[in-house]
Scaffold this motif. Structure first.
Motif, PDB file in Angstrom:
ATOM      1  N   MET A 190       0.829  -1.211   0.000  1.00 56.18           N
ATOM      2  CA  MET A 190       0.000   0.000   0.000  1.00 56.18           C
ATOM      3  C   MET A 190       0.860   1.256   0.000  1.00 56.18           C
ATOM      4  SD  MET A 190      -3.225  -0.699  -0.115  1.00 56.18           S
ATOM      5  CE  MET A 190      -3.968   0.791   0.553  1.00 56.18           C
ATOM      6  N   MET A 191       1.956   1.249   0.746  1.00 52.93           N
ATOM      7  CA  MET A 191       2.849   2.411   0.754  1.00 52.93           C
ATOM      8  C   MET A 191       3.545   2.585  -0.592  1.00 52.93           C
ATOM      9  SD  MET A 191       4.548   2.584   4.571  1.00 52.93           S
ATOM     10  CE  MET A 191       5.197   0.906   4.562  1.00 52.93           C
ATOM     11  N   LEU A 192       3.959   1.469  -1.193  1.00 54.22           N
ATOM     12  CA  LEU A 192       4.559   1.531  -2.527  1.00 54.22           C
ATOM     13  C   LEU A 192       3.545   2.059  -3.543  1.00 54.22           C
ATOM     14  CD1 LEU A 192       6.809   0.944  -4.555  1.00 54.22           C
ATOM     15  CD2 LEU A 192       6.001  -1.422  -4.670  1.00 54.22           C
ATOM     16  N   SER A 193       2.309   1.624  -3.414  1.00 50.82           N
ATOM     17  CA  SER A 193       1.258   2.107  -4.318  1.00 50.82           C
ATOM     18  C   SER A 193       1.038   3.600  -4.158  1.00 50.82           C
ATOM     19  CB  SER A 193      -0.049   1.347  -4.052  1.00 50.82           C
ATOM     20  OG  SER A 193       0.088  -0.023  -4.356  1.00 50.82           O
ATOM     21  N   ALA A 194       1.071   4.086  -2.920  1.00 53.41           N
ATOM     22  CA  ALA A 194       0.936   5.532  -2.685  1.00 53.41           C
ATOM     23  C   ALA A 194       2.068   6.288  -3.370  1.00 53.41           C
ATOM     24  CB  ALA A 194       0.930   5.824  -1.186  1.00 53.41           C
ATOM     25  N   ALA A 195       3.276   5.724  -3.323  1.00 57.69           N
ATOM     26  CA  ALA A 195       4.413   6.366  -3.984  1.00 57.69           C
ATOM     27  C   ALA A 195       4.233   6.377  -5.501  1.00 57.69           C
ATOM     28  CB  ALA A 195       5.706   5.639  -3.611  1.00 57.69           C
ATOM     29  N   LEU A 196       3.688   5.293  -6.054  1.00 55.60           N
ATOM     30  CA  LEU A 196       3.440   5.236  -7.495  1.00 55.60           C
ATOM     31  C   LEU A 196       2.382   6.258  -7.915  1.00 55.60           C
ATOM     32  CD1 LEU A 196       3.481   1.365  -8.060  1.00 55.60           C
ATOM     33  CD2 LEU A 196       5.127   3.019  -8.971  1.00 55.60           C
ATOM     34  N   VAL A 197       1.345   6.418  -7.098  1.00 54.36           N
ATOM     35  CA  VAL A 197       0.329   7.432  -7.395  1.00 54.36           C
ATOM     36  C   VAL A 197       0.937   8.830  -7.304  1.00 54.36           C
ATOM     37  CG1 VAL A 197      -1.920   8.388  -6.738  1.00 54.36           C
ATOM     38  CG2 VAL A 197      -1.522   5.921  -6.593  1.00 54.36           C
ATOM     39  N   PHE A 198       1.834   9.017  -6.357  1.00 52.41           N
ATOM     40  CA  PHE A 198       2.489  10.313  -6.227  1.00 52.41           C
ATOM     41  C   PHE A 198       3.273  10.668  -7.486  1.00 52.41           C
ATOM     42  CE2 PHE A 198       6.344  12.732  -5.101  1.00 52.41           C
ATOM     43  CZ  PHE A 198       5.755  13.901  -4.655  1.00 52.41           C
ATOM     44  N   ILE A 199       3.965   9.684  -8.069  1.00 55.37           N
ATOM     45  CA  ILE A 199       4.787   9.956  -9.253  1.00 55.37           C
ATOM     46  C   ILE A 199       3.906  10.315 -10.442  1.00 55.37           C
ATOM     47  CG2 ILE A 199       4.981   7.718 -10.403  1.00 55.37           C
ATOM     48  CD1 ILE A 199       7.885  10.059  -9.481  1.00 55.37           C
ATOM     49  N   MET A 200       2.613  10.016 -10.374  1.00 57.38           N
ATOM     50  CA  MET A 200       1.698  10.414 -11.441  1.00 57.38           C
ATOM     51  C   MET A 200       1.640  11.924 -11.602  1.00 57.38           C
ATOM     52  SD  MET A 200      -1.425   7.680 -10.842  1.00 57.38           S
ATOM     53  CE  MET A 200      -2.413   8.193 -12.257  1.00 57.38           C
ATOM     54  N   HIS A 201       1.919  12.658 -10.539  1.00 60.59           N
ATOM     55  CA  HIS A 201       1.896  14.125 -10.653  1.00 60.59           C
ATOM     56  C   HIS A 201       3.016  14.628 -11.551  1.00 60.59           C
ATOM     57  CE1 HIS A 201      -1.358  14.846  -7.830  1.00 60.59           C
ATOM     58  NE2 HIS A 201      -0.863  13.852  -7.121  1.00 60.59           N
ATOM     59  N   GLY A 261       2.429   4.857 -12.892  1.00 61.46           N
ATOM     60  CA  GLY A 261       1.720   5.219 -11.670  1.00 61.46           C
ATOM     61  C   GLY A 261       0.399   4.497 -11.510  1.00 61.46           C
ATOM     62  N   TRP A 262      -0.214   4.151 -12.628  1.00 62.87           N
ATOM     63  CA  TRP A 262      -1.512   3.472 -12.574  1.00 62.87           C
ATOM     64  C   TRP A 262      -1.405   2.077 -11.957  1.00 62.87           C
ATOM     65  CZ3 TRP A 262      -3.813   7.394 -15.682  1.00 62.87           C
ATOM     66  CH2 TRP A 262      -5.188   7.522 -15.530  1.00 62.87           C
ATOM     67  N   PHE A 263      -0.213   1.474 -11.977  1.00 65.29           N
ATOM     68  CA  PHE A 263      -0.047   0.198 -11.292  1.00 65.29           C
ATOM     69  C   PHE A 263      -0.303   0.367  -9.796  1.00 65.29           C
ATOM     70  CE2 PHE A 263       2.836  -0.893 -14.982  1.00 65.29           C
ATOM     71  CZ  PHE A 263       1.971  -1.820 -15.520  1.00 65.29           C
ATOM     72  N   GLY A 264       0.067   1.527  -9.258  1.00 67.84           N
ATOM     73  CA  GLY A 264      -0.241   1.803  -7.858  1.00 67.84           C
ATOM     74  C   GLY A 264      -1.660   2.285  -7.676  1.00 67.84           C
ATOM     75  N   PHE A 265      -2.149   3.072  -8.624  1.00 63.41           N
ATOM     76  CA  PHE A 265      -3.510   3.624  -8.548  1.00 63.41           C
ATOM     77  C   PHE A 265      -4.538   2.498  -8.488  1.00 63.41           C
ATOM     78  CE2 PHE A 265      -7.246   5.935  -9.939  1.00 63.41           C
ATOM     79  CZ  PHE A 265      -7.058   7.212  -9.432  1.00 63.41           C
ATOM     80  N   ASN A 266      -4.426   1.553  -9.422  1.00 67.03           N
ATOM     81  CA  ASN A 266      -5.363   0.427  -9.438  1.00 67.03           C
ATOM     82  C   ASN A 266      -4.898  -0.724  -8.550  1.00 67.03           C
ATOM     83  OD1 ASN A 266      -6.890   1.869 -11.237  1.00 67.03           O
ATOM     84  ND2 ASN A 266      -6.596   0.507 -12.975  1.00 67.03           N
ATOM     85  N   GLY A 267      -3.615  -1.056  -8.629  1.00 68.20           N
ATOM     86  CA  GLY A 267      -3.109  -2.164  -7.834  1.00 68.20           C
ATOM     87  C   GLY A 267      -3.250  -1.926  -6.343  1.00 68.20           C
ATOM     88  N   GLY A 268      -3.021  -0.691  -5.903  1.00 66.69           N
ATOM     89  CA  GLY A 268      -3.176  -0.370  -4.488  1.00 66.69           C
ATOM     90  C   GLY A 268      -4.617  -0.377  -4.035  1.00 66.69           C
ATOM     91  N   SER A 269      -5.554  -0.201  -4.981  1.00 64.43           N
ATOM     92  CA  SER A 269      -6.970  -0.177  -4.620  1.00 64.43           C
ATOM     93  C   SER A 269      -7.504  -1.542  -4.233  1.00 64.43           C
ATOM     94  CB  SER A 269      -7.791   0.396  -5.786  1.00 64.43           C
ATOM     95  OG  SER A 269      -7.469   1.758  -5.996  1.00 64.43           O
ATOM     96  N   VAL A 270      -6.700  -2.589  -4.410  1.00 63.32           N
ATOM     97  CA  VAL A 270      -7.053  -3.903  -3.855  1.00 63.32           C
ATOM     98  C   VAL A 270      -7.058  -3.818  -2.330  1.00 63.32           C
ATOM     99  CG1 VAL A 270      -6.320  -6.326  -3.681  1.00 63.32           C
ATOM    100  CG2 VAL A 270      -6.146  -5.119  -5.862  1.00 63.32           C
ATOM    101  N   LEU A 271      -6.286  -2.861  -1.802  1.00 67.44           N
ATOM    102  CA  LEU A 271      -6.180  -2.603  -0.354  1.00 67.44           C
ATOM    103  C   LEU A 271      -5.514  -3.757   0.396  1.00 67.44           C
ATOM    104  CD1 LEU A 271      -9.615  -0.863   0.364  1.00 67.44           C
ATOM    105  CD2 LEU A 271      -7.440   0.169  -0.336  1.00 67.44           C
ATOM    106  N   SER A 272      -4.736  -4.543  -0.331  1.00 70.05           N
ATOM    107  CA  SER A 272      -3.928  -5.580   0.290  1.00 70.05           C
ATOM    108  C   SER A 272      -2.920  -6.039  -0.752  1.00 70.05           C
ATOM    109  CB  SER A 272      -4.786  -6.773   0.745  1.00 70.05           C
ATOM    110  OG  SER A 272      -5.172  -7.568  -0.367  1.00 70.05           O
ATOM    111  N   ALA A 273      -2.020  -6.933  -0.325  1.00 71.24           N
ATOM    112  CA  ALA A 273      -1.051  -7.502  -1.261  1.00 71.24           C
ATOM    113  C   ALA A 273      -1.494  -8.875  -1.728  1.00 71.24           C
ATOM    114  CB  ALA A 273       0.323  -7.581  -0.596  1.00 71.24           C
ATOM    115  N   ASN A 274      -2.806  -9.115  -1.703  1.00 69.89           N
ATOM    116  CA  ASN A 274      -3.341 -10.397  -2.160  1.00 69.89           C
ATOM    117  C   ASN A 274      -2.796 -10.710  -3.550  1.00 69.89           C
ATOM    118  OD1 ASN A 274      -5.328 -12.061  -3.782  1.00 69.89           O
ATOM    119  ND2 ASN A 274      -6.256 -12.248  -1.759  1.00 69.89           N
ATOM    120  N   PRO A 275      -2.012 -11.784  -3.694  1.00 75.35           N
ATOM    121  CA  PRO A 275      -1.306 -12.010  -4.967  1.00 75.35           C
ATOM    122  C   PRO A 275      -2.225 -12.214  -6.160  1.00 75.35           C
ATOM    123  CG  PRO A 275      -1.092 -13.914  -3.516  1.00 75.35           C
ATOM    124  CD  PRO A 275      -1.692 -12.819  -2.695  1.00 75.35           C
ATOM    125  N   GLY A 276      -3.314 -12.971  -5.971  1.00 76.90           N
ATOM    126  CA  GLY A 276      -4.224 -13.213  -7.086  1.00 76.90           C
ATOM    127  C   GLY A 276      -4.936 -11.948  -7.533  1.00 76.90           C
TER     128      GLY A 276
END
Length: 438
Positions: A43-54, A253-268
């Protein structure tokens, strides 16, 4: 004495079982802590990826607009996440997630107190552990989304809007309009109860920002010379390579935007979302290329770039509930739609220098409705109702803010400043400096 002997006889056989139970309990605790850590890191990595979208937005907007306004574009895109994060902490987060207050106009005083008043040593994440991440991670991730919604408006009203008016709009829109609408779904409000589904924000982030952009370009008017004698004049962008870099940064950045929206690191779940997100972008690129060939009779690179973004926006609503093939189709349609929308807006004399309305509003609506068409167990009518409700609220909110600003401080810069460029007049420096030796 006999009982003591029995106990002494029992202990050698019982102790291994006790040890095993203790080890099992420790293993369960250790496993839960490891899972929380893994989820929280993602989730923290995803937040960083969304940040780089700016940086991606800044690059796209600076690349697609004229060189004389580059510093102005970068100035806005630098302050937008600053305003977005601070105001989201002050007001937005507590409005968007109202807790027991309900999901319309409630305000969570508890969240506000934690953010601004709790000591650094306070255990503020106890209730968040079951969700797989900490309170601070949740706030940071959601704050990045809020700032993203705000920056959509920046490119649409570029090259002729007063900096102060734009920043004031951003402050109010991000702190009030966006979180209230977001609370209707993500805060457990009435849209959530009606079955409306928006996984990562095709409507709640992108089309809400897109409505703000549309109202802005309508009220501020087109750039001088854009529409003359029934013709549309193209203003050359400052840097196609910079715009390309920006699009790829946004895709990353969208990998974090959408990937982080899973709200967990659930692999599947995360793996599926990243695949559908990528294929949506690929479909968008193909659709943008085909749309350019069909409607513009050329291989328009700008439409390919905007097609990628269109596909990403379109896939965001249902990235976790559709198949890879459906993702490709949704992206393909979005890519064609963005071309049609850009040409339509020009016919209506609605000047959008970077195609923000076409990418975020039009394709955000399409992606949300497509989730009702393709998404397993999702209702098209619920999706349509959500699009209409959020659209009406976002458009009305943006109109009130922009109209009041137009009556008070004004929206447009002077004709002289617009013609000569905002960089020299408002900032005193240029984005690109050419040194000529005598």
């Amino acid at each position: 004495m006999e009982k003591i002997c029995d106990i002494l006889t029992f202990l050698p056989t019982a102790l291994p079982s006790i040890v095993v139970l203790q080890d099992a309990s420790e293993a369960v605790t250790s496993g839960a802590e490891a899972l929380l850590t893994a989820n929280n890191i993602w989730m923290m990595l995803s937040a960083a990826l969304v940040f780089i979208m700016h940086l991606g937005f800044a690059s796209v907007e600076a690349g697609f607009t004229q060189a004389k306004n580059t510093v102005n574009i970068l100035f806005k895109n630098t302050l937008t996440p600053v305003i977005g994060l601070v105001t989201y902490g002050l007001i937005g987060f507590s409005l968007m997630y109202p807790g027991d207050f309900g999901g319309v106009l409630g305000f969570s005083k508890e969240s506000w107190d934690v953010i601004w008043l709790a000591p650094a040593s306070a255990d503020v994440s106890a209730g968040y552990a079951d969700g797989g991440y900490t309170f601070w991670t949740d706030f940071l991730f959601q704050g990045m989304f809020a700032a993203t919604c705000a920056t959509i408006v920046s490119g649409a009203v570029a090259e002729r809007t007063k900096l102060g008016a734009y920043l004031t709009f951003t402050l109010i829109f991000v702190s009030v309009v966006y979180p209230i609408i977001g609370s209707w779904k993500w805060g457990g409000g009435f849209l959530d109860k009606l079955g409306f589904y928006d996984f990562a924000g095709s409507t709640l982030v992108h089309s809400v920002g897109g409505w703000g952009a549309l109202i802005g370009i309508w009220l501020v008017g087109p750039r001088i010379g854009k529409y003359e004698n029934g013709k549309v004049k193209d203003f050359p962008g400052s840097s196609v390579p910079l715009a390309t870099i920006g699009v790829f940064l946004l895709w990353l950045g969208w990998f974090g935007f959408n990937g982080g929206s899973v709200l967990s690191a659930n692999p599947g779940a995360v793996s599926l979302v990243l695949v559908t997100t990528t294929l949506g972008a690929c479909g968008g690129a193909i659709g943008g290329h085909l749309g350019g060939k069909i409607f513009m009779k050329r291989m328009d690179f700008g439409m390919v770039l905007n097609g990628i973004l269109a596909g990403l926006v379109g896939i965001t609503a249902g990235a976790d509930v559709i198949t890879p093939l459906e993702a490709l189709i949704i992206g393909l349609v979005a890519g064609v739609l963005v071309v049609v929308s850009v040409l339509t807006l020009d016919k209506l004399k609605l000047d959008d220098p970077v195609g923000a309305v076409s990418v975020h509003l039009v394709c955000g609506i399409w992606g949300t409705l497509a989730t009702g068409i393709f998404g397993e167990g999702k209702s098209f009518m619920s999706q349509l109702y959500g699009v209409l409700a959020c659209g009406a609220a976002a458009a009305i909110g943006a109109f009130i803010i922009f109209y009041v600003l137009k009556l008070t401080m004004g929206l447009r810069v002077s004709k002289e400043h617009e013609v000569e460029g905002l960089d020299s007049h408002e900032h005193g420096i240029r984005g690109y400096t050419i040194l000529v030796e005598d």
